[in-house]
Design a protein around this motif. Structure first.
Motif: not given
Length: 325
Positions: A58-73, A77-81
């Motif tokens: 739900a968060v990934a959808l609302a943030a318009e990012v992939s669920e995989r990207h959110l999992a990294n964060l 292990v994800g250095n998000a912009s």
């Protein structure tokens, strides 16, 4: 069901398995030591998501990012912009500051205080700051019936006339004159230039705070000429405002530069080909803080003698001294 913590990663076995399902890279990272900031960031994202009762999807959808990207964060292990963090913050209905761990978001009380103060005008915030200082006993109650502290602190950029006018005012009032820059050098055992070049700006700010604390402790009455950058550290500037009657000696940038050059001192613009633009930028960045002073005097508008008379009258009136208007 118990959870096994993987060595050095801070992840449970279940977390690692979930991570592997989203990305092989996550599984590899699970056993590696990760950046503490990114780990803490991920923990805050998970905590906020739990507080909101939202699934990762739900968060990934609302943030318009992939669920995989959110999992990294979330697993650190994800250095998000910055833009991705902003999107995630909006999805979680929180501020970017809360997401990145600003101290004023560290507890429910902090958050409730922020909500109460958000959107208030400067005058209201000033009254709140003064009231909080009095409540906490950090308001520096003055020893005069005027309610003003008999310590006079002059603030402003170099070239405003703090040293010259400060010494004149101290002589007139019959009190000590404290050049805070000299006190900083005494603490450090070297010049200000050497402090900054050898130990850095943070060390200089610590010496500055110590010098101010000692000046306040030693001198019940004094005139203090402060360094131009004293407003750079909120804690030190709060201390100054709480324990001194403050006067901003204001001047036009051209006058600041002219006086600094006459003193043979071009810090911190010594290596700059655009010294005037640098000075204007510094003044613009500090003006909002200087304006918190109790009084303001324009030193560009009159002669040294005229400026001193205005300063003298202002201070004597504020302290309700004999001879004041």
């Amino acid at each position: 069901m118990s959870s096994t913590i993987l060595h050095g990663s801070g992840l449970t076995e279940e977390d690692a398995q979930a991570a592997e399902a989203h990305s092989p890279a996550l599984a590899e990272a699970a056993a590696e030591e990760k950046n503490p900031f990114l780990v803490a960031l991920g923990e805050r994202v998970r905590a906020l998501r739990s507080r909101r009762g939202m699934t990762r999807k739900a968060v990934a959808l609302a943030a318009e990012v992939s669920e995989r990207h959110l999992a990294n964060l979330e697993y650190g292990v994800g250095n998000a912009s910055i833009l991705v963090l902003l999107q995630v913050a909006q999805a979680l209905q929180c501020t970017l500051a809360e997401l990145t761990g600003d101290v004023t978001t560290a507890s429910p009380e902090w958050l409730l205080l922020r909500e109460l103060l958000e959107g208030r005008d400067e005058a209201t915030l000033h009254r709140v700051r003064v009231a909080v200082g009095e409540l906490l006993g950090t308001g520096g109650a003055a020893a005069k019936p005027s309610g003003r502290s008999p310590r006079i602190a002059l603030v402003g950029l170099r070239g405003a006339g703090k040293s010259t006018l400060g010494q004149m005012l101290a002589d007139d009032l019959g009190v000590a004159f404290v050049e805070l820059s000299r006190e900083i050098e005494k603490f450090a055992g070297c010049s200000i230039n050497e402090i900054q070049s050898l130990y850095g700006q943070n060390a200089y700010r610590r010496y500055e705070r110590r010098a101010l604390e000692e000046a306040i402790q030693i001198h019940a009455e004094a005139v203090i000429a402060t360094p131009g950058g004293i407003v750079s550290d909120p804690a030190t500037f709060n201390l100054l405002l709480a324990h001194c009657t403050t006067v901003w000696l204001q001047a036009e940038p051209e006058d600041h530069m002219k006086r600094v050059v006459a003193q043979g001192d071009l810090r911190p613009m010594a290596a700059s080909k655009e010294a005037m633009e640098d000075l204007k930028g510094i003044l613009a960045g500090r003006a909002a803080f200087y304006s918190k002073a109790d009084f303001k005097i324009d030193t560009s508008a009159q002669t040294l003698e005229g400026t001193f008379m205005q300063l003298r009258q202002t201070v004597r009136a504020a302290l309700r001294l004999d001879g004041g208007p």
